[in-house]
Design a protein around this motif. Structure first.
Motif, mmCIF file in Angstrom:
data_model
loop_
_atom_site.group_PDB
_atom_site.id
_atom_site.type_symbol
_atom_site.label_atom_id
_atom_site.label_comp_id
_atom_site.label_asym_id
_atom_site.label_seq_id
_atom_site.Cartn_x
_atom_site.Cartn_y
_atom_site.Cartn_z
ATOM 1 N N GLU A 40 0.822 -1.209 0.000
ATOM 2 C CA GLU A 40 0.000 0.000 0.000
ATOM 3 C C GLU A 40 0.860 1.265 0.000
ATOM 4 O OE1 GLU A 40 -2.796 1.986 3.257
ATOM 5 O OE2 GLU A 40 -3.573 0.054 2.554
ATOM 6 N N THR A 41 2.020 1.207 0.636
ATOM 7 C CA THR A 41 2.935 2.355 0.619
ATOM 8 C C THR A 41 3.367 2.663 -0.812
ATOM 9 O OG1 THR A 41 3.725 1.902 2.850
ATOM 10 C CG2 THR A 41 5.165 3.229 1.446
ATOM 11 N N GLY A 42 3.688 1.632 -1.569
ATOM 12 C CA GLY A 42 4.046 1.827 -2.977
ATOM 13 C C GLY A 42 2.910 2.456 -3.761
ATOM 14 N N VAL A 43 1.683 1.989 -3.512
ATOM 15 C CA VAL A 43 0.501 2.525 -4.194
ATOM 16 C C VAL A 43 0.315 4.006 -3.843
ATOM 17 C CG1 VAL A 43 -2.026 2.389 -4.333
ATOM 18 C CG2 VAL A 43 -0.659 0.294 -4.353
ATOM 19 N N LYS A 44 0.422 4.328 -2.566
ATOM 20 C CA LYS A 44 0.234 5.724 -2.127
ATOM 21 C C LYS A 44 1.241 6.650 -2.786
ATOM 22 C CE LYS A 44 -1.590 4.806 2.496
ATOM 23 N NZ LYS A 44 -1.283 4.911 3.929
ATOM 24 N N TYR A 45 2.504 6.276 -2.754
ATOM 25 C CA TYR A 45 3.529 7.144 -3.333
ATOM 26 C C TYR A 45 3.379 7.270 -4.842
ATOM 27 C CZ TYR A 45 5.991 8.303 0.885
ATOM 28 O OH TYR A 45 6.305 8.834 2.107
ATOM 29 N N GLN A 46 2.928 6.222 -5.485
ATOM 30 C CA GLN A 46 2.680 6.321 -6.920
ATOM 31 C C GLN A 46 1.551 7.317 -7.182
ATOM 32 O OE1 GLN A 46 2.511 2.619 -9.092
ATOM 33 N NE2 GLN A 46 1.248 3.528 -10.695
ATOM 34 N N MET A 47 0.474 7.253 -6.391
ATOM 35 C CA MET A 47 -0.635 8.186 -6.581
ATOM 36 C C MET A 47 -0.225 9.618 -6.224
ATOM 37 S SD MET A 47 -3.604 8.893 -7.626
ATOM 38 C CE MET A 47 -4.660 7.468 -7.774
ATOM 39 N N TYR A 48 0.530 9.781 -5.143
ATOM 40 C CA TYR A 48 0.995 11.126 -4.788
ATOM 41 C C TYR A 48 1.740 11.759 -5.952
ATOM 42 C CZ TYR A 48 0.374 9.689 0.164
ATOM 43 O OH TYR A 48 -0.101 9.241 1.356
ATOM 44 N N HIS A 49 2.545 10.954 -6.621
ATOM 45 C CA HIS A 49 3.343 11.515 -7.707
ATOM 46 C C HIS A 49 2.567 11.640 -9.019
ATOM 47 C CE1 HIS A 49 6.301 11.086 -4.605
ATOM 48 N NE2 HIS A 49 6.867 12.110 -5.228
ATOM 49 N N LEU A 80 11.526 3.076 -9.579
ATOM 50 C CA LEU A 80 12.455 2.479 -8.626
ATOM 51 C C LEU A 80 11.839 2.343 -7.235
ATOM 52 C CD1 LEU A 80 15.861 4.180 -9.553
ATOM 53 C CD2 LEU A 80 15.035 1.904 -10.196
ATOM 54 N N PHE A 81 11.166 3.392 -6.765
ATOM 55 C CA PHE A 81 10.624 3.361 -5.406
ATOM 56 C C PHE A 81 9.400 2.452 -5.326
ATOM 57 C CE2 PHE A 81 8.018 4.893 -1.885
ATOM 58 C CZ PHE A 81 8.939 4.881 -0.851
ATOM 59 N N SER A 82 8.328 2.823 -6.001
ATOM 60 C CA SER A 82 7.098 2.030 -5.905
ATOM 61 C C SER A 82 7.278 0.650 -6.521
ATOM 62 C CB SER A 82 5.931 2.768 -6.576
ATOM 63 O OG SER A 82 5.568 3.907 -5.828
ATOM 64 N N GLY A 83 7.960 0.592 -7.659
ATOM 65 C CA GLY A 83 8.168 -0.701 -8.310
ATOM 66 C C GLY A 83 8.903 -1.686 -7.427
ATOM 67 N N SER A 84 9.956 -1.226 -6.786
ATOM 68 C CA SER A 84 10.706 -2.132 -5.908
ATOM 69 C C SER A 84 9.890 -2.513 -4.683
ATOM 70 C CB SER A 84 12.044 -1.513 -5.495
ATOM 71 O OG SER A 84 11.858 -0.369 -4.694
ATOM 72 N N ILE A 85 9.079 -1.590 -4.185
ATOM 73 C CA ILE A 85 8.220 -1.909 -3.040
ATOM 74 C C ILE A 85 7.202 -2.990 -3.417
ATOM 75 C CG2 ILE A 85 6.339 -1.005 -1.605
ATOM 76 C CD1 ILE A 85 8.018 1.459 -1.133
ATOM 77 N N TYR A 86 6.618 -2.886 -4.609
ATOM 78 C CA TYR A 86 5.668 -3.919 -5.053
ATOM 79 C C TYR A 86 6.351 -5.292 -5.090
ATOM 80 C CZ TYR A 86 2.919 0.093 -6.696
ATOM 81 O OH TYR A 86 2.229 1.275 -6.783
ATOM 82 N N LEU A 87 7.551 -5.311 -5.644
ATOM 83 C CA LEU A 87 8.280 -6.582 -5.757
ATOM 84 C C LEU A 87 8.690 -7.113 -4.387
ATOM 85 C CD1 LEU A 87 10.496 -5.794 -8.876
ATOM 86 C CD2 LEU A 87 8.429 -7.208 -8.781
ATOM 87 N N LEU A 88 9.164 -6.234 -3.523
ATOM 88 C CA LEU A 88 9.580 -6.668 -2.192
ATOM 89 C C LEU A 88 8.400 -7.156 -1.360
ATOM 90 C CD1 LEU A 88 12.174 -3.851 -1.474
ATOM 91 C CD2 LEU A 88 12.685 -6.287 -1.747
#
Length: 128
Positions: A40-49, A80-88
């Motif tokens: 969800e953190t990855g999703v939030k940061y993707q939407m913020y941006h 890099l940020f959201s993508g890596s978070i999704y994978l992790l």
């Protein structure tokens, strides 16, 4: 330039909603609460941006060259940020150990910070 920025913002916004729904419904049964929170953190940061890019497209105080730089830095940061978070976050669902790419998450975060910093510096320069 603004069309590219809006298109990217729309793509990031759309995919963040799709990924958020997938996380909330499709991954709920297979991930832990901590993994879902991370996803969800990855999703939030993707939407913020995505919203950040919409703001950028509407801005008339920045040149197209500066907007292009911010767009590129933001795209790299989100990937890099959201993508890596999704994978992790979903690492337990596959055979590949995505923890080896965990170092790119803070690099992506740095790119996102740089994008915001460019906006700040350019506005401060205009105010002086």
């Amino acid at each position: 330039m603004n069309n590219k920025i809006v298109s990217t913002a729309a793509f990031f916004g759309m995919t963040s909603i799709v990924l958020g729904a997938f996380g909330a419904h499709g991954l709920k049964q297979v991930l832990t609460i901590d993994q879902l929170t991370t996803f969800e953190t990855g999703v939030k940061y993707q939407m913020y941006h995505a919203l950040f890019l919409l703001f950028l497209s509407l801005n008339t105080h920045l040149s197209d060259k500066v907007k292009k730089t911010i767009l590129i830095v933001t795209i790299i940061g989100v990937i890099l940020f959201s993508g890596s978070i999704y994978l992790l976050a979903t690492d337990s669902l596959n055979a590949f150990n995505f923890k080896v790419i965990g170092f790119v998450t803070p690099i992506g975060g740095l790119f996102l910070i740089v994008a915001w910093c460019i906006v700040l510096v350019k506005f401060l320069q205009k105010r002086l």
